[in-house]
Design a protein around this motif. Structure first.
Motif, PDB file in Angstrom:
ATOM      1  N   ALA A  97       0.892  -1.267   0.100  1.00  0.00           N
ATOM      2  CA  ALA A  97       0.131  -0.067  -0.123  1.00  0.00           C
ATOM      3  C   ALA A  97       0.838   1.290   0.029  1.00  0.00           C
ATOM      4  CB  ALA A  97      -1.021  -0.114   1.288  1.00  0.00           C
ATOM      5  N   VAL A  98       0.388   2.330  -0.683  1.00  0.00           N
ATOM      6  CA  VAL A  98       1.120   3.571  -0.846  1.00  0.00           C
ATOM      7  C   VAL A  98       0.386   4.504  -0.410  1.00  0.00           C
ATOM      8  CG1 VAL A  98       2.531   4.953  -2.540  1.00  0.00           C
ATOM      9  CG2 VAL A  98       2.568   2.604  -2.639  1.00  0.00           C
ATOM     10  N   ASN A  99       0.408   5.519   0.258  1.00  0.00           N
ATOM     11  CA  ASN A  99      -0.094   6.831   0.759  1.00  0.00           C
ATOM     12  C   ASN A  99       0.073   7.802  -0.456  1.00  0.00           C
ATOM     13  OD1 ASN A  99      -1.548   8.474   2.576  1.00  0.00           O
ATOM     14  ND2 ASN A  99       0.363   9.345   2.805  1.00  0.00           N
ATOM     15  N   ILE A 100      -1.121   8.473  -0.888  1.00  0.00           N
ATOM     16  CA  ILE A 100      -0.987   9.556  -1.508  1.00  0.00           C
ATOM     17  C   ILE A 100      -0.937  10.948  -1.164  1.00  0.00           C
ATOM     18  CG2 ILE A 100      -2.112  10.782  -3.572  1.00  0.00           C
ATOM     19  CD1 ILE A 100      -3.730   8.094  -4.237  1.00  0.00           C
ATOM     20  N   MET A 101       0.214  11.432  -1.049  1.00  0.00           N
ATOM     21  CA  MET A 101       0.384  12.623  -0.229  1.00  0.00           C
ATOM     22  C   MET A 101      -0.596  13.905  -0.593  1.00  0.00           C
ATOM     23  SD  MET A 101       4.500  12.498   0.138  1.00  0.00           S
ATOM     24  CE  MET A 101       4.701  12.595  -1.618  1.00  0.00           C
ATOM     25  N   GLY A 102      -1.159  14.656   0.139  1.00  0.00           N
ATOM     26  CA  GLY A 102      -2.112  15.754  -0.144  1.00  0.00           C
ATOM     27  C   GLY A 102      -3.506  15.225  -0.520  1.00  0.00           C
ATOM     28  N   GLY A 103      -3.692  14.003  -0.770  1.00  0.00           N
ATOM     29  CA  GLY A 103      -5.081  13.629  -1.182  1.00  0.00           C
ATOM     30  C   GLY A 103      -5.669  14.136  -2.185  1.00  0.00           C
ATOM     31  N   ILE A 104      -6.943  14.170  -2.395  1.00  0.00           N
ATOM     32  CA  ILE A 104      -7.850  14.695  -3.453  1.00  0.00           C
ATOM     33  C   ILE A 104      -7.673  16.278  -3.584  1.00  0.00           C
ATOM     34  CG2 ILE A 104     -10.102  15.194  -2.131  1.00  0.00           C
ATOM     35  CD1 ILE A 104     -11.404  14.079  -4.799  1.00  0.00           C
ATOM     36  N   THR A 105      -7.281  16.982  -2.249  1.00  0.00           N
ATOM     37  CA  THR A 105      -7.161  18.233  -2.221  1.00  0.00           C
ATOM     38  C   THR A 105      -6.025  18.889  -3.062  1.00  0.00           C
ATOM     39  OG1 THR A 105      -8.098  18.368  -0.042  1.00  0.00           O
ATOM     40  CG2 THR A 105      -6.912  20.162  -0.696  1.00  0.00           C
ATOM     41  N   GLU A 106      -4.867  18.215  -3.122  1.00  0.00           N
ATOM     42  CA  GLU A 106      -3.591  18.299  -3.657  1.00  0.00           C
ATOM     43  C   GLU A 106      -3.853  17.965  -5.131  1.00  0.00           C
ATOM     44  OE1 GLU A 106       0.131  19.843  -3.867  1.00  0.00           O
ATOM     45  OE2 GLU A 106      -1.343  20.098  -2.200  1.00  0.00           O
ATOM     46  N   TRP A 107      -4.607  16.569  -5.295  1.00  0.00           N
ATOM     47  CA  TRP A 107      -4.944  16.192  -6.676  1.00  0.00           C
ATOM     48  C   TRP A 107      -5.378  17.283  -7.523  1.00  0.00           C
ATOM     49  CZ3 TRP A 107      -3.957  11.994  -9.445  1.00  0.00           C
ATOM     50  CH2 TRP A 107      -4.597  11.435 -10.527  1.00  0.00           C
ATOM     51  N   TYR A 108      -6.654  18.035  -6.964  1.00  0.00           N
ATOM     52  CA  TYR A 108      -7.278  19.100  -7.733  1.00  0.00           C
ATOM     53  C   TYR A 108      -6.382  20.308  -7.793  1.00  0.00           C
ATOM     54  CZ  TYR A 108     -10.624  22.739  -7.750  1.00  0.00           C
ATOM     55  OH  TYR A 108     -11.101  24.153  -8.296  1.00  0.00           O
ATOM     56  N   ARG A 109      -5.804  20.528  -6.844  1.00  0.00           N
ATOM     57  CA  ARG A 109      -4.890  21.863  -6.832  1.00  0.00           C
ATOM     58  C   ARG A 109      -3.723  21.901  -7.817  1.00  0.00           C
ATOM     59  NH1 ARG A 109      -3.638  22.647  -0.747  1.00  0.00           N
ATOM     60  NH2 ARG A 109      -5.463  23.457  -0.127  1.00  0.00           N
ATOM     61  N   ASN A 110      -3.337  20.537  -8.287  1.00  0.00           N
ATOM     62  CA  ASN A 110      -2.439  20.469  -9.329  1.00  0.00           C
ATOM     63  C   ASN A 110      -3.109  20.183 -10.643  1.00  0.00           C
ATOM     64  OD1 ASN A 110      -0.719  20.470  -7.149  1.00  0.00           O
ATOM     65  ND2 ASN A 110       0.757  18.727  -7.580  1.00  0.00           N
ATOM     66  N   GLY A 111      -4.338  20.296 -10.913  1.00  0.00           N
ATOM     67  CA  GLY A 111      -5.001  20.291 -12.119  1.00  0.00           C
ATOM     68  C   GLY A 111      -5.293  19.032 -12.635  1.00  0.00           C
ATOM     69  N   HIS A 112      -5.389  18.055 -11.935  1.00  0.00           N
ATOM     70  CA  HIS A 112      -5.763  16.702 -12.247  1.00  0.00           C
ATOM     71  C   HIS A 112      -7.313  16.399 -12.297  1.00  0.00           C
ATOM     72  CE1 HIS A 112      -1.436  15.622 -12.179  1.00  0.00           C
ATOM     73  NE2 HIS A 112      -1.374  15.922 -11.228  1.00  0.00           N
ATOM     74  N   PRO A 113      -8.036  15.454 -12.989  1.00  0.00           N
ATOM     75  CA  PRO A 113      -9.412  15.322 -13.246  1.00  0.00           C
ATOM     76  C   PRO A 113      -9.942  14.905 -11.938  1.00  0.00           C
ATOM     77  CG  PRO A 113      -8.325  13.771 -14.355  1.00  0.00           C
ATOM     78  CD  PRO A 113      -7.469  14.667 -13.922  1.00  0.00           C
ATOM     79  N   VAL A 114     -11.147  15.676 -11.589  1.00  0.00           N
ATOM     80  CA  VAL A 114     -12.074  15.361 -10.550  1.00  0.00           C
ATOM     81  C   VAL A 114     -13.359  15.481 -11.167  1.00  0.00           C
ATOM     82  CG1 VAL A 114     -12.929  16.086  -8.354  1.00  0.00           C
ATOM     83  CG2 VAL A 114     -10.883  16.382  -8.848  1.00  0.00           C
ATOM     84  N   THR A 115     -14.287  14.401 -10.531  1.00  0.00           N
ATOM     85  CA  THR A 115     -15.546  14.052 -11.008  1.00  0.00           C
ATOM     86  C   THR A 115     -16.451  14.702  -9.797  1.00  0.00           C
ATOM     87  OG1 THR A 115     -15.198  12.347 -12.165  1.00  0.00           O
ATOM     88  CG2 THR A 115     -17.534  12.652 -11.693  1.00  0.00           C
ATOM     89  N   TYR A 116     -17.540  15.658 -10.177  1.00  0.00           N
ATOM     90  CA  TYR A 116     -18.306  16.217  -9.101  1.00  0.00           C
ATOM     91  C   TYR A 116     -19.607  15.794  -9.259  1.00  0.00           C
ATOM     92  CZ  TYR A 116     -14.364  19.592  -8.514  1.00  0.00           C
ATOM     93  OH  TYR A 116     -13.088  20.051  -8.375  1.00  0.00           O
ATOM     94  N   GLN A 117     -20.356  15.679  -8.434  1.00  0.00           N
ATOM     95  CA  GLN A 117     -21.643  15.212  -8.177  1.00  0.00           C
ATOM     96  C   GLN A 117     -22.555  16.356  -8.981  1.00  0.00           C
ATOM     97  OE1 GLN A 117     -23.377  15.169  -4.187  1.00  0.00           O
ATOM     98  NE2 GLN A 117     -25.302  14.260  -4.785  1.00  0.00           N
ATOM     99  N   ALA A 118     -23.651  15.707  -9.808  1.00  0.00           N
ATOM    100  CA  ALA A 118     -24.310  16.648 -10.627  1.00  0.00           C
ATOM    101  C   ALA A 118     -25.053  17.924  -9.560  1.00  0.00           C
ATOM    102  CB  ALA A 118     -25.577  15.827 -11.057  1.00  0.00           C
ATOM    103  N   GLY A 119     -25.144  18.793 -10.232  1.00  0.00           N
ATOM    104  CA  GLY A 119     -25.679  19.889  -9.385  1.00  0.00           C
ATOM    105  C   GLY A 119     -24.922  20.898  -8.636  1.00  0.00           C
ATOM    106  N   ARG A 120     -23.522  20.474  -8.641  1.00  0.00           N
ATOM    107  CA  ARG A 120     -22.268  21.036  -7.910  1.00  0.00           C
ATOM    108  C   ARG A 120     -21.605  21.998  -8.783  1.00  0.00           C
ATOM    109  NH1 ARG A 120     -22.020  20.151  -2.426  1.00  0.00           N
ATOM    110  NH2 ARG A 120     -23.148  18.379  -1.883  1.00  0.00           N
TER     111      ARG A 120
END
Length: 103
Positions: free
Chosen positions: A80-103
């Motif tokens: 197992a490998v920990n992803i540093m910074g999580g989805i917050t860092e993922w988003y900040r660095n411009g990687h794709p994120v799927t948002y719930q409809a209506g958001r």
């Protein structure tokens, strides 16, 4: 504990198993495409749902919960490998994120 940056993870391409340990409500609001949700609150009961025999990458909002889950998986014999910074860092660095409809 092994860790990886979001940019290094993105460079691995699609198809790597990413487990998101945020709660269902958090995951429903926004998620990284292709991830699987196994909330930390029921993680011990759900470890059997995590693929064994290959490296799994563990994500949360910012890195705290994923660190705990990564440690538990490593102790149980997973690679197992920990992803540093999580989805917050993922988003900040411009990687794709799927948002719930209506958001």
């Amino acid at each position: 504990m092994k860790s990886i940056s979001v940019d290094d993870l993105a460079a691995l391409g699609s198809g790597v198993p990413i487990i998101d340990v945020r709660e269902k409500e958090e995951y429903a609001e926004a998620s990284v495409p292709g991830t699987r949700n196994v909330p930390l609150s029921r993680f011990q009961q759900s470890m059997g749902d995590i693929p064994a025999g290959r490296t799994v990458y563990i994500m949360c909002a910012s890195g705290g919960r994923s660190s705990r889950a990564t440690a538990a998986l490593t102790e149980a014999g997973y690679d197992a490998v920990n992803i540093m910074g999580g989805i917050t860092e993922w988003y900040r660095n411009g990687h794709p994120v799927t948002y719930q409809a209506g958001r």
